[in-house]
Design an enzyme around this catalytic site. Structure first.
Site, PDB file in Angstrom:
ATOM      1  N   ASN A  89      -0.191  -1.311   7.800  1.00  0.00           N
ATOM      2  CA  ASN A  89      -0.946  -2.648   8.023  1.00  0.00           C
ATOM      3  C   ASN A  89      -0.905  -3.566   6.759  1.00  0.00           C
ATOM      4  O   ASN A  89      -1.445  -4.633   6.771  1.00  0.00           O
ATOM      5  CB  ASN A  89      -2.082  -2.752   8.794  1.00  0.00           C
ATOM      6  N   HIS A 130      -2.483  -2.157   4.055  1.00  0.00           N
ATOM      7  CA  HIS A 130      -3.683  -2.016   3.185  1.00  0.00           C
ATOM      8  C   HIS A 130      -3.398  -1.207   2.047  1.00  0.00           C
ATOM      9  O   HIS A 130      -2.556  -0.584   1.816  1.00  0.00           O
ATOM     10  CB  HIS A 130      -4.856  -1.147   4.216  1.00  0.00           C
TER      11      HIS A 130
HETATM   12  C1  GLP Z   1      -4.121   6.162   3.626  1.00  0.00           C
HETATM   13  C2  GLP Z   1      -4.746   6.038   2.300  1.00  0.00           C
HETATM   14  C3  GLP Z   1      -4.196   5.141   1.422  1.00  0.00           C
HETATM   15  C4  GLP Z   1      -2.529   5.394   1.456  1.00  0.00           C
HETATM   16  C5  GLP Z   1      -2.208   5.122   2.947  1.00  0.00           C
HETATM   17  C6  GLP Z   1      -0.622   5.507   2.997  1.00  0.00           C
HETATM   18  O1  GLP Z   1      -4.711   5.265   4.570  1.00  0.00           O
HETATM   19  N1  GLP Z   1      -6.198   5.761   2.348  1.00  0.00           N
HETATM   20  O2  GLP Z   1      -4.629   5.140   0.219  1.00  0.00           O
HETATM   21  O3  GLP Z   1      -1.916   4.693   0.636  1.00  0.00           O
HETATM   22  O4  GLP Z   1      -2.808   5.607   3.620  1.00  0.00           O
HETATM   23  O5  GLP Z   1      -0.578   6.796   3.442  1.00  0.00           O
HETATM   24  P1  GLP Z   1       0.984   7.648   3.729  1.00  0.00           P
HETATM   25  O6  GLP Z   1       1.581   7.734   2.430  1.00  0.00           O
HETATM   26  O7  GLP Z   1       0.423   8.826   4.695  1.00  0.00           O
HETATM   27  O8  GLP Z   1       1.644   6.640   4.737  1.00  0.00           O
END
Ligand code: GLP
Length: 250
Positions: A144, A146
């Site tokens: 999303n 973030h």
């Molecule tokens: C989590 C972490 C983030 C990370 C994001 C993406 O929510 N808090 O810091 O960047 O997920 O994660 P993934 O690499 O598992 O898609």
């Protein structure tokens, strides 16, 4: 690799995620070589598993030492025990800290066991400031948009704080939990203002599940609805992507 600039932000697109990981590790090695007491900001999530694997396997042949380096992780679930198999403390110990020559005393994550989240948030923010600030901050990207756990709607000047996780984040991250039903609904995270104070930033995104968030961050409005879009205002930020994650922009 293809490179271009958008709005003062550098974008690098690699043929595959291995190329992206190697190039990101090269940036980390360069930082640690040029300033042996660097302050690093670290991220978690599945994107960073191969990154830490690569760093642990190659740092010593690259002539890098992390002995004098200090690290601050972006975030931790709240509440959660550090020893929980699902905590970011456990993730970092397992994937990086136990595998390189970092001094454990110099590694920091928000305390998911703190009795008062607001007090812990202020203390963590202060620790970052007192260390002299982050030289190089690594970031992942939520589906999303973030960054850290700064969900859509978070203010650009936010500091470290407790946040409620969005349904999209709970759905994405609970899959990684030993017991998905027990995933905490809150987290402690550096704020967007905290992240923007890092002297340089590297965001990694791979796979097609990130394509929409990448496109929204780079091509949409700069807005709190897509927290990663604020990185366009930083000046020393780079998005390192594989082809799939770049599908919506290239
Ligand atoms: C989590 C972490 C983030 C990370 C994001 C993406 O929510 N808090 O810091 O960047 O997920 O994660 P993934 O690499 O598992 O898609």
């Amino acid at each position: 690799m293809r490179r271009y600039s958008a709005d003062g932000l550098e974008v690098e697109i690699y043929d595959d995620s291995n190329g992206m990981i190697e190039a990101a590790a090269a940036r980390l090695f360069e930082q640690a070589r040029s300033k042996t007491d660097s302050i690093l900001g670290l991220a978690t999530g599945s994107t960073f598993l191969p990154f830490y694997g690569y760093v642990a396997a190659h740092y010593s042949v690259e002539g890098v030492s992390f002995r004098k380096v200090t690290t601050f992780n972006l975030d931790e679930y709240y509440p959660i025990k550090a020893t929980s198999p699902d905590s970011y403390h456990t993730y970092m110990n397992r994937n990086l800290f136990s595998r390189v020559d970092l001094n454990p005393a110099n590694t920091h994550l928000p305390d998911g066991e703190a009795p008062d989240a607001a007090v812990e948030a202020v203390a963590y923010e202060r620790l970052i400031q007192e260390s002299g600030g982050i030289d190089l901050q690594f970031l992942g990207l939520g589906r999303n948009g973030h960054i850290g756990f700064n969900e859509p709607g978070t203010a650009p000047d936010s500091r470290t704080h407790q946040t409620a996780l969005s349904e999209s984040t709970i759905a994405a991250n609970s899959a990684l939990f030993v017991d998905p039903g027990k995933m905490p609904r809150h987290a402690l995270t550096m704020g967007i203002g905290t992240i923007m104070e890092a002297r340089s930033l590297v965001l990694l995104a791979s796979g097609k599940s990130k394509a929409e968030a990448v496109a929204a961050s780079l091509k949409g409005e700069v807005s709190a609805q897509v927290p990663a879009s604020f990185l366009r205002r930083h000046g020393r930020a780079v998005f390192m992507l594989d082809r799939e994650a770049a599908a919506g922009i290239a």
